[in-house]
Design an enzyme around this catalytic site. Structure first.
Site, short mmCIF file in Angstrom:
data_model
loop_
_atom_site.label_atom_id
_atom_site.label_comp_id
_atom_site.label_asym_id
_atom_site.label_seq_id
_atom_site.Cartn_x
_atom_site.Cartn_y
_atom_site.Cartn_z
N ARG A 65 0.83 -1.21 0.00
CA ARG A 65 0.00 0.00 0.00
C ARG A 65 0.87 1.26 0.00
O ARG A 65 1.90 1.31 0.65
CB ARG A 65 -0.90 0.03 1.24
CG ARG A 65 -1.86 -1.13 1.40
CD ARG A 65 -2.95 -1.21 0.39
NE ARG A 65 -3.79 -0.03 0.29
CZ ARG A 65 -4.98 -0.03 -0.34
NH1 ARG A 65 -5.47 -1.14 -0.87
NH2 ARG A 65 -5.67 1.07 -0.43
N VAL A 66 0.38 2.25 -0.71
CA VAL A 66 1.08 3.53 -0.71
C VAL A 66 0.20 4.62 -0.09
O VAL A 66 0.52 5.79 -0.16
CB VAL A 66 1.50 3.94 -2.15
CG1 VAL A 66 2.57 3.01 -2.68
CG2 VAL A 66 0.29 3.97 -3.09
N ASP A 67 -0.95 4.21 0.48
CA ASP A 67 -1.84 5.20 1.11
C ASP A 67 -1.85 4.97 2.63
O ASP A 67 -0.97 4.33 3.17
CB ASP A 67 -3.24 5.11 0.51
CG ASP A 67 -3.83 3.70 0.63
OD1 ASP A 67 -3.15 2.82 1.22
OD2 ASP A 67 -4.94 3.48 0.13
N ASP A 68 -2.86 5.48 3.30
CA ASP A 68 -2.92 5.36 4.76
C ASP A 68 -3.61 4.08 5.21
O ASP A 68 -4.36 4.07 6.17
CB ASP A 68 -3.65 6.58 5.35
CG ASP A 68 -2.81 7.83 5.23
OD1 ASP A 68 -1.59 7.69 5.07
OD2 ASP A 68 -3.38 8.93 5.27
#
Ligand code: PRX
Length: 675
Positions: free
Chosen positions: A539-542
């Protein structure tokens, strides 16, 4: 598609899907497939096979938590059960587009209830029966479902879990929430702590994105249908008398068996909603992902058939719970759409010992086995002897899903579980590995090897499934050609993709289509090698992927600041040998408590308890790091990049911290690590 039963076929003109795109600047995103068609998913899963003379085929071999608890359910028996449930739900007023919530353990009645809803056109919303009362309550308010189907209790390993008690507590929360909303319709939903939601608002998120604007909330409480699981859980009906609400609660065994075993099918338009499933996103409020009928059915039937190379003699076993998308697509629907025989297991892989899965593989002669890397790593840590005790000679395909699989775990799965030496040439091997990348939102496998077809590389999800067009973008949103690493996006619609976020189409467009114009953004990063293979990097998000389960950092932060001792919290991922990624929480305590506090262990326990109460045990933070303050920019934004580096011990690589309001915070945090 031709093998399915359609009461109306789709209009040919809709086959031209290339004219559709994901460009928000050209208007709202509206995806539709098979327009004009009419069908029913349950009919295609069950009636079709029974009518073709396959009624005696085994649908499920059910194995309970404890050895010796077992049941066999044929397709005919499944159809009878589904009809009985469908009739009962209808008698309780659940009709087309009404919601039915399900909070059940892995017993045949769980997929049967999902199918029954699809038969009568009701929208089912399954909540994983490991979520806490608060989490469940938060998923029962928009709208309040007509019926909530649950179970008295279940045993997971040696531990009994009283599901009905959790439901009672959740319904209290729902009642309070409905009452509050009647007074103040803009009131936040139960598990969004107000101070926290204010802070996220200050960080620039809209109140709609936080779930502050509720949709068409139906008032009141649902009717509760309770499966009596005394035999397996050991807890009898009398145990539940205290919390029993007459008029609201009904025992399954008192009302379902007396229902007729035929139930009229409600035919559904292609784009009618099939189900809602909540998943975590970047805000504290989980999103209700909506999937529709015909496209979802086509996508999962086809991927099941090709990715698992379906043969009528197969015994398929997906270990995922029906509370997650994997259990929806590849327990409740994909296999049954293909008339497959499955194993349904209620227990855990290490009870009564770490050989249980392999024992069941031999017992039922499982041919295709599908699980998550976290489970592979956990079993790998228990030693090869548990696997080698059993033959596993029936297995021909081993699948993985949910998180990146590290090459070490991949090789163990291949060599030890698939019992193959690494030096044996392709073609002679016994079990192929399919590492399937996909999401709650995609509904179906998107990037995956096809067994016997795609040359395997350990740790690569490999190539896109038919019709799926992925791309990698750089920071500026430009497509990367050839080998490279970037943000993983999809360029064209596919049939099983989600259609919207329940009650909030703006959030759907904002989350998935606003970041990169013209693309569906997955939230994942990936690398593409010289052979065009995709390697998912995570994942590259929160969102943190803990043991293959998506947990929003904002949800955990909200739970922490909901505790009276906690002033502020920031959560980051930390690499973990079994879980893949663990939750690492920085906590600033209320003024005067000290960092660390006088009794750090006691406070730590309290905070962990608060998270487990708000979300469930899966969100338990592994580390709580006392933080006198958090590193913030002058505009008040938390620099999570810095927190990640400190958590992983890479403080020598913090990068540019000159924009921090108080750079001294960093030194204090480093000193407090491990305290
Ligand atoms: O980060 C990716 C990871 O799981 C996320 C989707 O989570 P969820 O919606 O809960 O669905 C999980 C089951 C489909 C993705 O964004 N993920 C899923 N499969 C893989 C994966 N990461 C790497 N490799 C996979 N095979």
């Amino acid at each position: 598609m031709e093998e399915f039963h359609w009461t109306k076929k789709w209009e040919k003109k809709n086959a031209d899907f290339h004219k559709w795109n994901f460009d928000l600047s050209k208007g709202p995103i509206h995806i539709s497939w098979f327009n004009g068609a009419e069908t029913n998913v349950c009919y295609n899963c069950l009636d079709r096979h029974v009518e073709a003379g396959e009624g005696d085929r085994v649908c499920f071999y059910w194995e309970g938590n404890d050895p010796g608890q077992e049941r066999t359910v044929t397709y005919q028996e499944m159809l009878d059960l589904v009809c009985q449930i469908g009739n009962y739900l209808r008698s309780q007023g659940a009709g087309p587009d009404d919601e039915v919530a399900i909070y059940m353990p892995m017993i045949p009645e769980l997929p049967a209830t999902m199918l029954a809803c699809s038969r009568i056109g009701a929208i089912f919303s399954v909540v994983f029966a490991g979520f806490s009362a608060e989490s469940l309550g938060g998923r029962l308010t928009s709208p309040v479902p007509k019926v909530l189907v649950t179970c008295s209790a279940v045993r997971r390993g040696a531990k009994p879990i009283e599901l009905k008690k959790i439901v009672d507590e959740a319904l209290e929360i729902v009642e309070q929430s409905v009452a509050t909303q009647a007074v103040d319709p803009s009131a936040s939903t139960p598990h969004m702590h107000q101070a926290y939601s204010n802070r996220r608002l200050a960080e620039g998120l809209s109140s709609a994105a936080l779930g502050g604007e509720d949709g068409s909330g139906r008032k009141g409480v649902p009717h509760v249908l309770v499966f009596d699981h005394t035999q397996a859980s050991g807890l009898g009906r009398d145990k539940f008398q205290a919390g029993w609400v007459e008029g609201r609660d009904v025992w399954w065994q008192d009302v379902i068996p007396s229902q007729p075993t035929t139930c009229e099918v409600t035919w559904r338009a292609a784009e009618d909603t099939l189900f809602k499933l909540y998943t975590s996103g970047s805000t504290g409020q989980p999103k209700g992902v909506l999937h529709t009928t015909a496209g979802y059915m086509a996508g999962i039937a086809l991927t099941y058939k090709y990715v698992f190379d379906h043969r009528p003699t197969d015994v398929f076993w997906c270990t995922a719970d029906c509370g997650w998308i994997t259990g929806h697509s590849y327990v409740s629907f994909g296999p049954m759409l293909n008339g497959a025989t499955q194993i349904l297991f209620e227990g855990i892989p290490t009870y009564p010992d770490a050989g249980r899965w392999w024992e069941l593989v031999d017992k039922y002669q499982c041919t295709v086995f599908y699980t998550a890397p976290t489970a592979i790593r956990a079993l790998m840590a228990q030693g090869d002897q548990w696997v080698k005790k059993y033959k596993r000679s029936s297995v021909r395909i081993l699948g993985t899903v949910g998180e990146p699989i590290n090459p070490e775990a991949w090789w163990w799965y291949y060599d030890v579980v698939g019992e193959k030496r690494a030096d044996i040439v392709v073609g002679e091997k016994r079990a192929d590995i399919v590492d399937t990348w996909w999401q709650t939102e995609t509904g179906m496998h998107m990037i995956t090897p096809l067994p016997g077809c795609t040359p395997l590389k350990a740790g690569a999800a490999s190539l896109p499934f038919f019709g799926v067009e992925p791309a990698l973008l750089d920071q500026a949103g430009n497509e990367i050609e050839g080998p490279g690493q970037g943000y993983l996006v999809i360029k064209r619609p596919w049939p099983a993709m989600m259609r919207t976020v329940a009650g909030d189409h703006a959030r759907f467009e904002q989350t998935y289509f606003s970041q990169y114009k013209g693309y569906y953004f997955t939230g994942d990063g990936a690398r593409r090698d010289e052979d065009g293979y995709y390697w998912i990097t995570g994942r590259v998000d929160d969102v943190i992927n803990v043991s293959g389960h998506r947990i929003g950092t904002a949800e955990v932060e909200s739970a922490l600041v909901g505790h009276h001792l906690c002033a502020e919290a920031a959560v980051v991922p930390l690499d973990h040998p079994i879980k893949g990624t663990a939750i690492y929480a920085y906590v600033t305590l209320m003024e005067g408590l000290g960092h660390p506090p006088d009794d750090p262990e006691a406070v730590r326990k309290e905070l962990v308890k608060a998270v487990r109460k708000a979300i469930g045990p899966i969100a338990t933070p592994d580390v709580i790091h006392w933080a006198p303050a958090l590193p913030k920019t002058r505009s008040g934004k938390i620099m999570r990049r810095v927190l990640r580096k400190i958590a992983s011990g890479h403080e020598s690589k913090l990068g540019d911290i000159s924009t921090l309001a108080d750079p001294g915070v960093v030194k204090a945090l480093i000193e407090l690590r491990g305290k």
